[in-house]
Design a protein around this motif. Structure first.
Motif, mmCIF file in Angstrom:
data_model
loop_
_atom_site.group_PDB
_atom_site.id
_atom_site.type_symbol
_atom_site.label_atom_id
_atom_site.label_comp_id
_atom_site.label_asym_id
_atom_site.label_seq_id
_atom_site.Cartn_x
_atom_site.Cartn_y
_atom_site.Cartn_z
ATOM 1 N N SER A 204 15.306 45.104 -75.583
ATOM 2 C CA SER A 204 15.328 43.641 -75.459
ATOM 3 C C SER A 204 16.202 42.971 -76.514
ATOM 4 N N ALA A 205 16.289 43.564 -77.707
ATOM 5 C CA ALA A 205 17.074 42.932 -78.772
ATOM 6 C C ALA A 205 18.545 42.781 -78.399
ATOM 7 N N HIS A 206 19.028 43.618 -77.496
ATOM 8 C CA HIS A 206 20.420 43.510 -77.059
ATOM 9 C C HIS A 206 20.646 42.261 -76.222
ATOM 10 N N TYR A 207 19.586 41.774 -75.601
ATOM 11 C CA TYR A 207 19.703 40.646 -74.673
ATOM 12 C C TYR A 207 19.200 39.334 -75.274
ATOM 13 N N TRP A 208 19.088 39.263 -76.591
ATOM 14 C CA TRP A 208 18.498 38.058 -77.182
ATOM 15 C C TRP A 208 19.246 36.763 -76.827
ATOM 16 N N PRO A 209 20.586 36.752 -76.664
ATOM 17 C CA PRO A 209 21.211 35.468 -76.300
ATOM 18 C C PRO A 209 20.672 34.894 -74.994
ATOM 19 N N GLU A 210 20.412 35.780 -74.023
ATOM 20 C CA GLU A 210 19.835 35.334 -72.755
ATOM 21 C C GLU A 210 18.354 34.985 -72.916
ATOM 22 N N LEU A 211 17.650 35.762 -73.728
ATOM 23 C CA LEU A 211 16.200 35.577 -73.855
ATOM 24 C C LEU A 211 15.842 34.276 -74.562
ATOM 25 N N ILE A 212 16.615 33.877 -75.556
ATOM 26 C CA ILE A 212 16.264 32.628 -76.247
ATOM 27 C C ILE A 212 16.451 31.416 -75.332
ATOM 28 N N LYS A 213 17.291 31.568 -74.303
ATOM 29 C CA LYS A 213 17.447 30.506 -73.300
ATOM 30 C C LYS A 213 16.373 30.600 -72.230
ATOM 31 N N ALA A 214 16.024 31.835 -71.855
ATOM 32 C CA ALA A 214 15.005 32.026 -70.815
ATOM 33 C C ALA A 214 13.627 31.611 -71.293
ATOM 34 N N TYR A 215 13.385 31.740 -72.596
ATOM 35 C CA TYR A 215 12.084 31.388 -73.183
ATOM 36 C C TYR A 215 12.317 30.407 -74.337
ATOM 37 N N PRO A 216 12.633 29.159 -74.009
ATOM 38 C CA PRO A 216 13.052 28.192 -75.035
ATOM 39 C C PRO A 216 11.967 27.831 -76.038
ATOM 40 N N ASP A 217 10.716 28.078 -75.706
ATOM 41 C CA ASP A 217 9.634 27.754 -76.634
ATOM 42 C C ASP A 217 9.247 28.926 -77.527
ATOM 43 N N ALA A 218 9.844 30.078 -77.313
ATOM 44 C CA ALA A 218 9.497 31.263 -78.095
ATOM 45 C C ALA A 218 10.073 31.163 -79.507
ATOM 46 N N ARG A 219 9.299 31.653 -80.468
ATOM 47 C CA ARG A 219 9.801 31.791 -81.832
ATOM 48 C C ARG A 219 10.699 33.015 -81.897
ATOM 49 N N VAL A 220 11.637 33.014 -82.832
ATOM 50 C CA VAL A 220 12.612 34.098 -82.937
ATOM 51 C C VAL A 220 12.492 34.749 -84.314
ATOM 52 N N ILE A 221 12.513 36.079 -84.336
ATOM 53 C CA ILE A 221 12.418 36.816 -85.585
ATOM 54 C C ILE A 221 13.571 37.810 -85.669
ATOM 55 N N LEU A 222 14.340 37.703 -86.736
ATOM 56 C CA LEU A 222 15.392 38.674 -87.032
ATOM 57 C C LEU A 222 14.862 39.610 -88.115
ATOM 58 N N THR A 223 14.472 40.812 -87.723
ATOM 59 C CA THR A 223 14.083 41.809 -88.712
ATOM 60 C C THR A 223 15.358 42.320 -89.377
#
Length: 200
Positions: free
Chosen positions: A72-91
């Motif tokens: 999933s980490a490879h697709y984060w640009p799409e995921l942050i748009k698909a789930y706009p209310d989700a918090r984001v964590i960069l480990t």
């Protein structure tokens, strides 16, 4: 059920410990490469996506509240748009220490893969690292570029950069939950990874 937390960090940046931490905090189940490896339907769906199928995020993340690690980490640009209310964590860990861990674990594992459809080859080796996962300078440059892209793209108020060793406090503050009365997880170190996959 919908994704509430999105991980954007590469494998070997503490993603399995973060997966466990999110589960403890009530944001599980958390999707992780270990889930894909353990479930045939997950393998089928993610392999199809890696080969160019249109993403159906609801199907890919059915039953999950959060996601960490590849794929999933490879697709984060799409995921942050698909789930706009989700918090984001960069480990995060230093690029040099990331490479040292990656080389001894995931890269060693990729070298033993016989299934040509495996995500280790089709996604991580071929797409993430453009067919050059063994090239140290190239791999580190890709790692640094991902970090820079996350930092430049995700709004600051939505993003937490969680470094190895940061523990509970910044994570809980970011997610708006109390700090639990137990130690922050420490999972899947290099020795454990190599033992799990019988790497010599």
């Amino acid at each position: 059920m919908s994704i509430r937390v999105i991980g954007t960090g590469f494998g070997r940046t503490g993603t399995d410990s973060m997966r466990e931490a999110l589960t403890i905090l009530g944001f599980g189940p958390c999707h992780h490469m270990s889930e894909v490896m353990a479930k045939e339907e997950q393998k089928r769906l993610w392999r199809a996506l890696a080969k160019g199928a249109a993403p159906d995020w609801n199907a890919l993340f059915s039953g999950y509240n959060s996601c960490m690690d590849w794929p999933s980490a490879h697709y984060w640009p799409e995921l942050i748009k698909a789930y706009p209310d989700a918090r984001v964590i960069l480990t995060w860990r230093s690029p040099e220490s990331w490479w040292e861990s990656f080389e001894k674990t995931i890269l060693a594992g990729i070298g033993q893969i016989e299934d040509q459809d495996a995500l280790g080859l089709t996604l991580i080796a071929s797409q993430v690292f453009a067919g050059q996962p063994h090239d140290r300078a190239h791999a580190i440059a890709v790692y640094e570029a991902n970090v820079a892209a996350v930092m430049a793209t995700v709004p600051r108020e939505r993003l937490l950069v969680h470094r190895l060793g940061d523990g509970w406090e910044p994570l809980c503050a970011h997610l708006g939950v109390p700090v639990p009365d137990e130690a922050y997880p420490n999972r899947n170190n290099t020795k454990e990874f190599r033992a799990a996959f019988s790497l010599k």
